[in-house]
Design an enzyme around this catalytic site. Sequence first.
Site, short mmCIF file in Angstrom:
data_model
loop_
_atom_site.label_atom_id
_atom_site.label_comp_id
_atom_site.label_asym_id
_atom_site.label_seq_id
_atom_site.Cartn_x
_atom_site.Cartn_y
_atom_site.Cartn_z
CE1 TYR A 136 -3.24 -2.78 0.02
CE2 TYR A 136 -3.74 -2.31 2.31
CZ TYR A 136 -3.96 -3.05 1.16
OH TYR A 136 -4.91 -4.02 1.15
CG ASP A 248 -12.49 -6.84 6.34
OD1 ASP A 248 -12.02 -6.28 7.35
OD2 ASP A 248 -13.13 -6.23 5.46
#
Length: 357
Positions: A136, A248
């Site tokens: 990222y 998640d």
Amino acid sequence: MTALLVLPGDGVGPEVTRAALRVLDALGLSIELDHDLVGGAAFDAEGTPLPARVLDKARRADAILFGAVGGPKWDDVPYPLRPEAAIIGLRKQLDLFANLRPARVFDTLADVSPLRPELVRGLDLMIVREATGGVYFGEPRGIEHLADGTERGFNTEAYTTVEIERVAQVAFDLATHRAGRVASVDKANVMESGMLWRRTAQALRDRDYPAIALDHMYADNCAMQLVRDPLRFDVILTSNLFGDILSDLAAACTGSLGLLPSATLGPIGPDGRRAALYEPIHGSAPDIAGRGIANPVAQILSLAMLLRWSLDRPDMADRIDCACEAALARCRTADIATPALPTVGTGAMADAVIAAL
Ligand code: NAD
């Protein structure tokens, strides 16, 4: 006196934060609270999602309690001024490199999981995700035009020994106070950064944490095991990208986003203090905001993490954890409703937690 910066943000952020602060108030601790704007609320008032004043306060606070930011109202705002830029800015500016996401299933909530109750009853795992490095943030990155008229998008996954060591240390320290097991997750079979990740985690364990049982696991296998047999895990240590996805997945195993807290920790400074931000893992939930029905438990449990990790009050954190479990055995918010128990709103759920304290 301990100083806490409270940044409620947007949507359900202020609703669940208000509920958590009522729980804090009920504990009767002497803590100085400073509230300020962040995200869309700050953009509307001051034209930026993270005013310099707020960043300055964040640097000085003993800990930050953050709600959530974002919403469709700001969809057309340019990317660097979007509400979500506030949380990315805080992580970057405070070097909040270790994201801790517990996934815990209280016995009373085993029926809420999409997995069979016997697979998740008693689940209590902690994901430690590296949060300021990896793909990222790696350079080079971009989208380039090719000679044949098509385009090429590219990002770089890169980790240094120091980046891996400092996040692995957080995972090993945590495991020392838990069941003593760490699963380090990478793709060392196809990525050099994963090979270095694996080698570095193993060397640190061999040198400083001989009592920790360290396993290495490929990320795809870890995803499969989280669904097949989540109880096998204690602490999962992984990179930014894999942690984003696996946390998640682990959250989904517990049943509702409204139940899960998180902490993001920075390096320990020369004075022994470390920057730390606590927030529920859910977003601003614009679809239910303003209706008083959001589940406040994730934010109340974030407060418990804050007491445990930043204020050195594990006794108070344990009390909140137990009170949440007791309250959930008596009533439920709409996201985890069951016909057997009354369905209540945000305020009444906070009342139930306070009563159980
Ligand atoms: P979300 O987490 O806000 O909502 C997903 C679903 O879960 C919705 O149906 C919502 O109603 C439900 N939900 C979330 N929290 C709940 C709670 N406490 N109680 C009951 N139900 C709850 O994710 P999203 O809809 O993808 O994103 C909405 C906005 O939040 C976007 O602008 C996104 O960028 C932002 N967001 C912010 C953060 C953050 O502030 N750290 C994190 C994730 C998303």
